[in-house]
Design a protein around this motif. Structure first.
Motif, PDB file in Angstrom:
ATOM      1  N   VAL A 182       0.833  -1.204   0.000  1.00 62.68           N
ATOM      2  CA  VAL A 182       0.000   0.000   0.000  1.00 62.68           C
ATOM      3  C   VAL A 182       0.871   1.259   0.000  1.00 62.68           C
ATOM      4  CG1 VAL A 182      -1.655   1.338   1.373  1.00 62.68           C
ATOM      5  CG2 VAL A 182      -2.004  -1.109   1.023  1.00 62.68           C
ATOM      6  N   ALA A 183       1.969   1.249   0.758  1.00 62.20           N
ATOM      7  CA  ALA A 183       2.861   2.413   0.791  1.00 62.20           C
ATOM      8  C   ALA A 183       3.503   2.647  -0.568  1.00 62.20           C
ATOM      9  CB  ALA A 183       3.936   2.214   1.863  1.00 62.20           C
ATOM     10  N   VAL A 184       3.912   1.581  -1.240  1.00 61.57           N
ATOM     11  CA  VAL A 184       4.518   1.721  -2.568  1.00 61.57           C
ATOM     12  C   VAL A 184       3.498   2.284  -3.548  1.00 61.57           C
ATOM     13  CG1 VAL A 184       5.433   0.430  -4.532  1.00 61.57           C
ATOM     14  CG2 VAL A 184       6.306  -0.019  -2.240  1.00 61.57           C
ATOM     15  N   ILE A 185       2.291   1.748  -3.534  1.00 62.45           N
ATOM     16  CA  ILE A 185       1.250   2.215  -4.453  1.00 62.45           C
ATOM     17  C   ILE A 185       0.872   3.656  -4.137  1.00 62.45           C
ATOM     18  CG2 ILE A 185      -1.166   1.895  -5.123  1.00 62.45           C
ATOM     19  CD1 ILE A 185      -0.657  -1.141  -4.815  1.00 62.45           C
ATOM     20  N   ALA A 186       0.706   3.970  -2.863  1.00 63.49           N
ATOM     21  CA  ALA A 186       0.332   5.335  -2.484  1.00 63.49           C
ATOM     22  C   ALA A 186       1.423   6.326  -2.885  1.00 63.49           C
ATOM     23  CB  ALA A 186       0.078   5.415  -0.984  1.00 63.49           C
ATOM     24  N   HIS A 187       2.662   5.931  -2.728  1.00 67.58           N
ATOM     25  CA  HIS A 187       3.750   6.838  -3.116  1.00 67.58           C
ATOM     26  C   HIS A 187       3.788   7.025  -4.621  1.00 67.58           C
ATOM     27  CE1 HIS A 187       7.837   7.749  -4.493  1.00 67.58           C
ATOM     28  NE2 HIS A 187       7.771   8.648  -3.528  1.00 67.58           N
ATOM     29  N   ASP A 188       3.792   5.918  -5.359  1.00 65.68           N
ATOM     30  CA  ASP A 188       3.971   5.998  -6.809  1.00 65.68           C
ATOM     31  C   ASP A 188       2.770   6.588  -7.536  1.00 65.68           C
ATOM     32  OD1 ASP A 188       6.411   4.915  -6.346  1.00 65.68           O
ATOM     33  OD2 ASP A 188       5.984   2.967  -7.232  1.00 65.68           O
ATOM     34  N   LEU A 189       1.565   6.335  -7.062  1.00 66.61           N
ATOM     35  CA  LEU A 189       0.380   6.805  -7.765  1.00 66.61           C
ATOM     36  C   LEU A 189      -0.201   8.108  -7.225  1.00 66.61           C
ATOM     37  CD1 LEU A 189      -1.511   3.451  -8.388  1.00 66.61           C
ATOM     38  CD2 LEU A 189      -0.036   4.711  -9.952  1.00 66.61           C
ATOM     39  N   ILE A 190       0.119   8.445  -5.976  1.00 67.87           N
ATOM     40  CA  ILE A 190      -0.468   9.649  -5.388  1.00 67.87           C
ATOM     41  C   ILE A 190       0.612  10.667  -5.021  1.00 67.87           C
ATOM     42  CG2 ILE A 190      -1.866  10.543  -3.489  1.00 67.87           C
ATOM     43  CD1 ILE A 190      -3.169   7.716  -3.388  1.00 67.87           C
ATOM     44  N   ALA A 191       1.508  10.283  -4.132  1.00 72.19           N
ATOM     45  CA  ALA A 191       2.467  11.256  -3.598  1.00 72.19           C
ATOM     46  C   ALA A 191       3.446  11.759  -4.651  1.00 72.19           C
ATOM     47  CB  ALA A 191       3.228  10.649  -2.420  1.00 72.19           C
ATOM     48  N   PHE A 192       4.041  10.868  -5.421  1.00 79.47           N
ATOM     49  CA  PHE A 192       5.036  11.308  -6.407  1.00 79.47           C
ATOM     50  C   PHE A 192       4.458  12.292  -7.420  1.00 79.47           C
ATOM     51  CE2 PHE A 192       7.299  10.932 -10.440  1.00 79.47           C
ATOM     52  CZ  PHE A 192       8.539  11.418 -10.039  1.00 79.47           C
ATOM     53  N   PRO A 193       3.303  12.016  -8.035  1.00 81.87           N
ATOM     54  CA  PRO A 193       2.769  13.026  -8.965  1.00 81.87           C
ATOM     55  C   PRO A 193       2.482  14.369  -8.297  1.00 81.87           C
ATOM     56  CG  PRO A 193       1.677  10.933  -9.321  1.00 81.87           C
ATOM     57  CD  PRO A 193       2.514  10.783  -8.083  1.00 81.87           C
ATOM     58  N   VAL A 194       2.032  14.338  -7.040  1.00 80.28           N
ATOM     59  CA  VAL A 194       1.725  15.591  -6.351  1.00 80.28           C
ATOM     60  C   VAL A 194       2.995  16.398  -6.102  1.00 80.28           C
ATOM     61  CG1 VAL A 194       0.897  16.574  -4.175  1.00 80.28           C
ATOM     62  CG2 VAL A 194      -0.412  14.779  -5.304  1.00 80.28           C
ATOM     63  N   TYR A 195       4.031  15.755  -5.540  1.00 81.02           N
ATOM     64  CA  TYR A 195       5.216  16.563  -5.267  1.00 81.02           C
ATOM     65  C   TYR A 195       6.045  16.827  -6.509  1.00 81.02           C
ATOM     66  CZ  TYR A 195       7.914  12.218  -4.137  1.00 81.02           C
ATOM     67  OH  TYR A 195       8.512  11.002  -4.134  1.00 81.02           O
ATOM     68  N   ALA A 196       5.929  16.038  -7.557  1.00 77.74           N
ATOM     69  CA  ALA A 196       6.601  16.366  -8.816  1.00 77.74           C
ATOM     70  C   ALA A 196       5.941  17.589  -9.457  1.00 77.74           C
ATOM     71  CB  ALA A 196       6.559  15.177  -9.762  1.00 77.74           C
ATOM     72  N   LEU A 197       4.613  17.649  -9.398  1.00 78.76           N
ATOM     73  CA  LEU A 197       3.899  18.810  -9.924  1.00 78.76           C
ATOM     74  C   LEU A 197       4.231  20.060  -9.112  1.00 78.76           C
ATOM     75  CD1 LEU A 197       1.791  20.001 -11.883  1.00 78.76           C
ATOM     76  CD2 LEU A 197       0.054  19.389 -10.173  1.00 78.76           C
ATOM     77  N   ALA A 198       4.259  19.933  -7.788  1.00 72.14           N
ATOM     78  CA  ALA A 198       4.604  21.073  -6.939  1.00 72.14           C
ATOM     79  C   ALA A 198       6.024  21.551  -7.233  1.00 72.14           C
ATOM     80  CB  ALA A 198       4.457  20.697  -5.466  1.00 72.14           C
ATOM     81  N   ASP A 199       6.936  20.621  -7.440  1.00 73.27           N
ATOM     82  CA  ASP A 199       8.321  20.988  -7.748  1.00 73.27           C
ATOM     83  C   ASP A 199       8.414  21.679  -9.104  1.00 73.27           C
ATOM     84  OD1 ASP A 199      11.188  20.802  -6.937  1.00 73.27           O
ATOM     85  OD2 ASP A 199      11.303  19.690  -8.827  1.00 73.27           O
ATOM     86  N   ARG A 200       7.665  21.205 -10.076  1.00 72.79           N
ATOM     87  CA  ARG A 200       7.688  21.830 -11.402  1.00 72.79           C
ATOM     88  C   ARG A 200       7.111  23.247 -11.345  1.00 72.79           C
ATOM     89  NH1 ARG A 200       6.802  18.442 -16.564  1.00 72.79           N
ATOM     90  NH2 ARG A 200       8.647  17.620 -15.558  1.00 72.79           N
ATOM     91  N   ILE A 201       6.029  23.423 -10.598  1.00 71.16           N
ATOM     92  CA  ILE A 201       5.441  24.756 -10.439  1.00 71.16           C
ATOM     93  C   ILE A 201       6.430  25.679  -9.734  1.00 71.16           C
ATOM     94  CG2 ILE A 201       3.639  26.049  -9.235  1.00 71.16           C
ATOM     95  CD1 ILE A 201       1.780  23.632  -9.789  1.00 71.16           C
ATOM     96  N   LEU A 202       7.092  25.161  -8.682  1.00 72.56           N
ATOM     97  CA  LEU A 202       8.079  25.956  -7.961  1.00 72.56           C
ATOM     98  C   LEU A 202       9.239  26.340  -8.871  1.00 72.56           C
ATOM     99  CD1 LEU A 202       9.093  27.059  -5.208  1.00 72.56           C
ATOM    100  CD2 LEU A 202      10.201  24.847  -4.887  1.00 72.56           C
ATOM    101  N   ALA A 203       9.714  25.406  -9.667  1.00 73.66           N
ATOM    102  CA  ALA A 203      10.851  25.690 -10.561  1.00 73.66           C
ATOM    103  C   ALA A 203      10.482  26.756 -11.592  1.00 73.66           C
ATOM    104  CB  ALA A 203      11.292  24.402 -11.261  1.00 73.66           C
ATOM    105  N   ARG A 204       9.289  26.678 -12.146  1.00 75.71           N
ATOM    106  CA  ARG A 204       8.870  27.682 -13.146  1.00 75.71           C
ATOM    107  C   ARG A 204       8.662  29.048 -12.515  1.00 75.71           C
ATOM    108  NH1 ARG A 204       4.777  24.447 -17.166  1.00 75.71           N
ATOM    109  NH2 ARG A 204       6.428  23.279 -18.198  1.00 75.71           N
ATOM    110  N   SER A 205       8.092  29.082 -11.311  1.00 76.46           N
ATOM    111  CA  SER A 205       7.804  30.376 -10.697  1.00 76.46           C
ATOM    112  C   SER A 205       9.064  31.058 -10.173  1.00 76.46           C
ATOM    113  CB  SER A 205       6.791  30.213  -9.565  1.00 76.46           C
ATOM    114  OG  SER A 205       7.326  29.424  -8.534  1.00 76.46           O
TER     115      SER A 205
END
Length: 161
Positions: free
Chosen positions: A54-77
């Motif tokens: 469950v931790a692997v699935i939650a990280h790969d399908l939920i957490a990683f996309p969220v913090y990758a998107l946040a990081d991309r927004i931060l990098a652009r801004s």
């Protein structure tokens, strides 16, 4: 020879040795613990194996996309506001990762899970956990902001001097 190996494997021999050592460690831990200790037949949802999956699935399908998107927004801004050649992105990433890691480690205390057991063992309540985590997070970001400010001043002095 090393270049040919790297082309075939995709990385250097040190990486392969480290991966093999990691897999050997996991195999030795499972062999020592016995696979049956990873599974609780009385309540399957409390099994270590289930929580791991469950931790692997939650990280790969939920957490990683969220913090990758946040990081991309931060990098652009930050490209627009940063002085030339000095990005603040790592001065935000580091305290954010530290705060997230500490949040995960102390989550049961922060949400006051197991309060009676904690109080019986320590004689204290879990009430200050959230406030302490918030203060610690604020201090991470404050130290990082000061470090970034010092870095900006040094870059500006070099440019002016």
């Amino acid at each position: 020879m090393l270049a040919r190996f790297a082309r075939c494997y995709g990385s250097g021999p040190g990486h392969l040795l480290l991966m093999l050592a990691g897999f050997a460690f996991v195999v030795s831990v499972v062999a020592t613990m016995k696979p049956t200790s990873l599974w609780n037949p009385n309540s399957w949802w409390q099994s270590i194996a289930v929580w791991f999956v469950v931790a692997v699935i939650a990280h790969d399908l939920i957490a990683f996309p969220v913090y990758a998107l946040a990081d991309r927004i931060l990098a652009r801004s930050t490209r627009r506001i940063a002085p030339a050649g000095l990005s603040p992105i790592n001065y935000v990433r580091l305290p954010a990762m530290a705060a997230a890691l500490i949040f995960l480690v102390f989550l049961p205390g922060i949400i006051e899970q197991g309060g009676p057991a904690y109080e019986a063992a320590t004689g204290q309540t879990q009430e200050p956990f959230l406030a302490r985590w918030l203060w610690l997070t604020a201090s991470f970001f404050a130290v990082s902001a000061v470090a970034y400010g010092v870095r900006v001043l040094l870059v500006r002095r070099r440019g002016a001097g």
